[in-house]
Write a protein that holds these residues in place. Structure first.
Motif, PDB file in Angstrom:
ATOM      1  N   PRO A  36     -16.502 -16.143 -29.955  1.00 43.77           N
ATOM      2  CA  PRO A  36     -17.075 -15.044 -29.172  1.00 43.77           C
ATOM      3  C   PRO A  36     -15.961 -14.183 -28.578  1.00 43.77           C
ATOM      4  CG  PRO A  36     -18.283 -17.047 -28.742  1.00 43.77           C
ATOM      5  CD  PRO A  36     -17.074 -17.441 -29.566  1.00 43.77           C
ATOM      6  N   GLY A  37     -16.149 -12.890 -28.679  1.00 33.66           N
ATOM      7  CA  GLY A  37     -15.156 -11.933 -28.213  1.00 33.66           C
ATOM      8  C   GLY A  37     -14.335 -11.335 -29.341  1.00 33.66           C
ATOM      9  N   ARG A  53     -18.666  -7.257 -33.774  1.00 33.63           N
ATOM     10  CA  ARG A  53     -18.108  -8.253 -32.856  1.00 33.63           C
ATOM     11  C   ARG A  53     -18.798  -9.596 -33.022  1.00 33.63           C
ATOM     12  NH1 ARG A  53     -20.713  -7.433 -27.050  1.00 33.63           N
ATOM     13  NH2 ARG A  53     -22.848  -7.032 -27.692  1.00 33.63           N
ATOM     14  N   VAL A  54     -18.115 -10.602 -32.495  1.00 30.76           N
ATOM     15  CA  VAL A  54     -18.629 -11.965 -32.475  1.00 30.76           C
ATOM     16  C   VAL A  54     -19.117 -12.246 -31.057  1.00 30.76           C
ATOM     17  CG1 VAL A  54     -18.083 -14.408 -32.825  1.00 30.76           C
ATOM     18  CG2 VAL A  54     -16.958 -12.650 -34.241  1.00 30.76           C
ATOM     19  N   VAL A  55     -20.329 -12.798 -30.946  1.00 31.38           N
ATOM     20  CA  VAL A  55     -20.902 -13.128 -29.644  1.00 31.38           C
ATOM     21  C   VAL A  55     -21.498 -14.532 -29.696  1.00 31.38           C
ATOM     22  CG1 VAL A  55     -21.389 -10.706 -29.076  1.00 31.38           C
ATOM     23  CG2 VAL A  55     -23.151 -12.087 -30.199  1.00 31.38           C
ATOM     24  N   GLU A  56     -21.905 -15.018 -28.540  1.00 30.14           N
ATOM     25  CA  GLU A  56     -22.622 -16.297 -28.472  1.00 30.14           C
ATOM     26  C   GLU A  56     -23.950 -16.144 -29.214  1.00 30.14           C
ATOM     27  OE1 GLU A  56     -21.773 -19.213 -26.932  1.00 30.14           O
ATOM     28  OE2 GLU A  56     -19.891 -18.468 -26.069  1.00 30.14           O
ATOM     29  N   GLY A  57     -24.396 -17.200 -29.835  1.00 34.26           N
ATOM     30  CA  GLY A  57     -25.683 -17.184 -30.517  1.00 34.26           C
ATOM     31  C   GLY A  57     -25.551 -17.654 -31.942  1.00 34.26           C
ATOM     32  N   SER A  58     -26.462 -17.169 -32.793  1.00 32.99           N
ATOM     33  CA  SER A  58     -26.419 -17.568 -34.196  1.00 32.99           C
ATOM     34  C   SER A  58     -26.935 -16.425 -35.065  1.00 32.99           C
ATOM     35  CB  SER A  58     -27.267 -18.822 -34.428  1.00 32.99           C
ATOM     36  OG  SER A  58     -28.617 -18.570 -34.124  1.00 32.99           O
ATOM     37  N   VAL A 116     -10.964 -11.351 -35.469  1.00 28.55           N
ATOM     38  CA  VAL A 116      -9.651 -11.185 -34.846  1.00 28.55           C
ATOM     39  C   VAL A 116      -9.822 -10.982 -33.343  1.00 28.55           C
ATOM     40  CG1 VAL A 116      -7.548  -9.778 -34.846  1.00 28.55           C
ATOM     41  CG2 VAL A 116      -8.831 -10.076 -36.971  1.00 28.55           C
ATOM     42  N   PRO A 117      -9.048 -11.700 -32.515  1.00 28.98           N
ATOM     43  CA  PRO A 117      -9.115 -11.448 -31.073  1.00 28.98           C
ATOM     44  C   PRO A 117      -8.796  -9.977 -30.779  1.00 28.98           C
ATOM     45  CG  PRO A 117      -7.888 -13.461 -31.508  1.00 28.98           C
ATOM     46  CD  PRO A 117      -8.107 -12.781 -32.832  1.00 28.98           C
TER      47      PRO A 117
END
Length: 189
Positions: A8-9, A156-161, A132-133
């Motif tokens: 995430p992030g 972006r990448v986040v919490e979840g699925s 990538v951060p």
């Protein structure tokens, strides 16, 4: 570099864009059929030239040397959407994708439209998806761009699925649409 390390992030980067390989192959193998479907010879030739751009090892090395890369995956069968589904599932995170932000090679959309396939759901070998951060995203993009490879921040990448894409949530890779198009053009479908 593993495909399951997205956090995430992280920012999501995509090189080359969807369906460069598929459009290049179809344009190389079936230029007459695409012409019969209304594509100009220049469009077919442009798409066919994309097949020479499907090498990705140099891009992967440049990215890894330029900064921290959490995850990386080659978008093969199932295309970019399939690669994103696989990466998100293996890392147990959610990807939020803006399809309009991705690079799109000239000729790809026209070939895919002529064949009735979605470029995001078809084989895209040579295209990388990178998580990538944020602190390293610009450096990784510059390193890939310096090689002459188109690269864009697509999400972006986040919490979840799953993968949020075009207003839908995908949890499984889509069926690769290029197989049906190939069968139809080869006269086996």
């Amino acid at each position: 570099m593993r495909p399951d390390g997205a956090r995430p992030g992280d920012r999501l980067l995509v090189t080359r864009g969807p369906a460069v390989e598929t459009a290049g192959l179809f344009a190389s193998l079936y230029p007459e059929a695409l012409g019969e479907r209304g594509l100009a010879p220049e469009t077919v030739a442009d798409a066919a030239a994309g097949i020479d751009e499907t090498r990705l090892v140099g891009d992967a090395v440049a990215a890894a040397e330029a900064g921290d890369v959490s995850a990386m995956h080659d978008a093969t069968e199932g295309g970019l959407l399939g690669a994103c589904c696989e990466m998100a599932a293996s890392a147990e995170v959610r990807f939020e994708i803006d399809a309009e932000a991705a690079p799109l090679r000239s000729g790809v959309e026209a070939v895919c439209d002529a064949l009735g396939i979605d470029p995001w759901k078809t084989t895209s070998s040579g295209t990388l998806v990178l998580a990538v951060p944020p602190a390293d995203a610009a450096a990784v993009r510059r390193a890939i761009d310096a090689r002459g490879t188109p690269v864009a921040d697509v999400g972006r990448v986040v919490e979840g699925s799953g993968v949020q894409f075009r207003g839908e949530t995908w949890t499984e890779p889509p069926r690769d649409e290029s197989w049906d198009a190939y069968a139809a053009l080869a006269g086996t479908g």
